[in-house]
Write a protein that holds these residues in place. Sequence first.
Motif, short mmCIF file in Angstrom:
data_model
loop_
_atom_site.label_atom_id
_atom_site.label_comp_id
_atom_site.label_asym_id
_atom_site.label_seq_id
_atom_site.Cartn_x
_atom_site.Cartn_y
_atom_site.Cartn_z
N ASP A 156 -3.61 10.58 -8.62
CA ASP A 156 -4.58 10.85 -7.66
C ASP A 156 -5.00 10.89 -6.76
OD1 ASP A 156 -6.88 11.00 -7.02
OD2 ASP A 156 -8.27 9.56 -9.05
N GLN A 157 -4.84 11.83 -5.83
CA GLN A 157 -4.77 12.09 -4.11
C GLN A 157 -6.01 11.65 -3.40
OE1 GLN A 157 -1.99 14.34 -3.26
NE2 GLN A 157 -2.57 13.42 -1.35
N GLN A 158 -6.80 11.21 -4.21
CA GLN A 158 -8.31 10.56 -3.10
C GLN A 158 -7.28 9.26 -3.60
OE1 GLN A 158 -11.68 11.62 -5.83
NE2 GLN A 158 -12.74 13.32 -4.11
N GLY A 164 -2.58 1.33 4.29
CA GLY A 164 -1.61 1.09 5.28
C GLY A 164 -1.97 1.00 5.90
N GLN A 165 -2.20 2.40 6.85
CA GLN A 165 -2.04 2.33 8.04
C GLN A 165 -2.53 1.96 9.01
OE1 GLN A 165 -2.90 6.57 8.46
NE2 GLN A 165 -0.83 7.17 7.84
N THR A 220 -5.31 8.84 -0.81
CA THR A 220 -5.11 8.86 0.24
C THR A 220 -5.58 7.81 0.91
OG1 THR A 220 -5.67 11.43 -0.01
CG2 THR A 220 -6.69 10.59 2.75
N GLN A 221 -6.42 6.59 -0.66
CA GLN A 221 -6.88 5.79 0.39
C GLN A 221 -5.79 5.00 0.75
OE1 GLN A 221 -9.89 5.07 1.67
NE2 GLN A 221 -10.99 7.08 1.92
N LEU A 222 -5.32 4.73 -0.43
CA LEU A 222 -3.97 3.81 0.03
C LEU A 222 -2.97 3.55 0.95
CD1 LEU A 222 -3.02 3.71 -4.14
CD2 LEU A 222 -3.84 1.75 -2.40
N ALA A 267 0.97 -1.09 0.25
CA ALA A 267 0.10 -0.10 0.04
C ALA A 267 0.91 1.37 0.15
CB ALA A 267 -0.72 -0.28 1.21
N HIS A 268 1.45 1.07 0.94
CA HIS A 268 2.55 2.35 1.32
C HIS A 268 3.46 2.89 -0.69
CE1 HIS A 268 5.81 4.99 2.13
NE2 HIS A 268 6.59 5.07 1.95
N PHE A 269 3.39 1.56 -1.20
CA PHE A 269 4.60 2.03 -2.60
C PHE A 269 3.46 1.86 -3.39
CE2 PHE A 269 5.39 -0.30 -6.32
CZ PHE A 269 6.73 0.14 -7.14
#
Length: 101
Positions: free
Chosen positions: A65-67, A76-77, A70-72, A56-58
């Motif tokens: 796309d910023q949205q 990851g978090q 943000t979701q990725l 997810a971080h990669f």
Amino acid sequence: MQNQQMNKQMQNQQNMMQQPQNQQQMMQQPPHVITTKDFSYINDMLSWNLLVMKKAHFAASQCQDQQIKTQLDACGQMHQRHYMKILGHLEEKQQNNSIMQ
């Protein structure tokens, strides 16, 4: 013919009522030992969460796309929190066992 159908329905209802009695009882507290099978499953859970967190971080770092980014990052978090929570449970278990011994 109708009697056979009624008998079948009654049997099915009786079987459904008996099923909960055949289920195993749920443990109220976890056991004081971790079996080899438990350890393997815990190890797998940690590995899966770590891998998804890294992926997810990669993916977020490659995303335009910023949205979506943000979701990725949120995904990851979430997996990082799960990873840390599992580790926390293991550390707590280890501390409790060392106090008991």
